[in-house]
Design a protein around this motif. Structure first.
Motif, short mmCIF file in Angstrom:
data_model
loop_
_atom_site.label_atom_id
_atom_site.label_comp_id
_atom_site.label_asym_id
_atom_site.label_seq_id
_atom_site.Cartn_x
_atom_site.Cartn_y
_atom_site.Cartn_z
N LYS A 93 45.14 -5.33 -35.00
CA LYS A 93 44.12 -6.38 -34.96
C LYS A 93 42.73 -5.86 -35.32
O LYS A 93 41.85 -6.63 -35.63
N GLU A 102 41.40 -10.21 -38.85
CA GLU A 102 41.72 -11.30 -37.95
C GLU A 102 42.94 -12.04 -38.48
O GLU A 102 43.21 -12.04 -39.68
N ASP A 103 43.68 -12.67 -37.58
CA ASP A 103 44.95 -13.30 -37.96
C ASP A 103 44.80 -14.35 -39.05
O ASP A 103 45.67 -14.49 -39.90
N ASP A 104 43.69 -15.09 -39.05
CA ASP A 104 43.55 -16.18 -40.01
C ASP A 104 42.92 -15.73 -41.34
O ASP A 104 42.76 -16.54 -42.24
#
Length: 104
Positions: free
Chosen positions: A63, A67-69
């Motif tokens: 992480k 970021e995930d998005d």
């Protein structure tokens, strides 16, 4: 004495290993498949950005890289790499171009 650093306590090698700088300058040679080229397809650019983030952005957990998005390309563009690291990244691309030229 050369600078030294310990791993974080959560690291598997915390009690047995340390990190230290080497005096001797080395040029690393990456083995395996070629690093994807950023100047080809969108998919290959995404893979290239992921590889550069893994190699040149300090991280402890996945992480920390993005970021995930976000896409890898977005994360790579937002990262404030030093001019020296950017030059190394460009040189890695030149190496791939030379290898491609030799293959044709």
């Amino acid at each position: 004495m050369l600078p030294r650093a310990k791993f974080t306590p959560q690291h598997a090698q915390f009690s047995t290993h340390i990190l230290c700088l080497c005096r001797k300058t080395v040029i690393p040679l990456l083995l395996g498949d070629a690093i994807p080229r950023p100047d080809r397809s969108v998919e290959e650019k995404e893979l290239h950005c992921r590889a550069m983030m893994l190699l040149f952005k300090p991280w402890q957990e996945f992480k920390d890289l993005k970021e995930d998005d976000n896409s890898w390309a977005d994360a790579f563009e937002r990262e404030a790499f030093s001019l020296r690291l950017l030059a190394i990244i460009r040189n890695m691309n030149v190496e791939n171009e030379c290898k491609d030229a030799c293959d044709t």
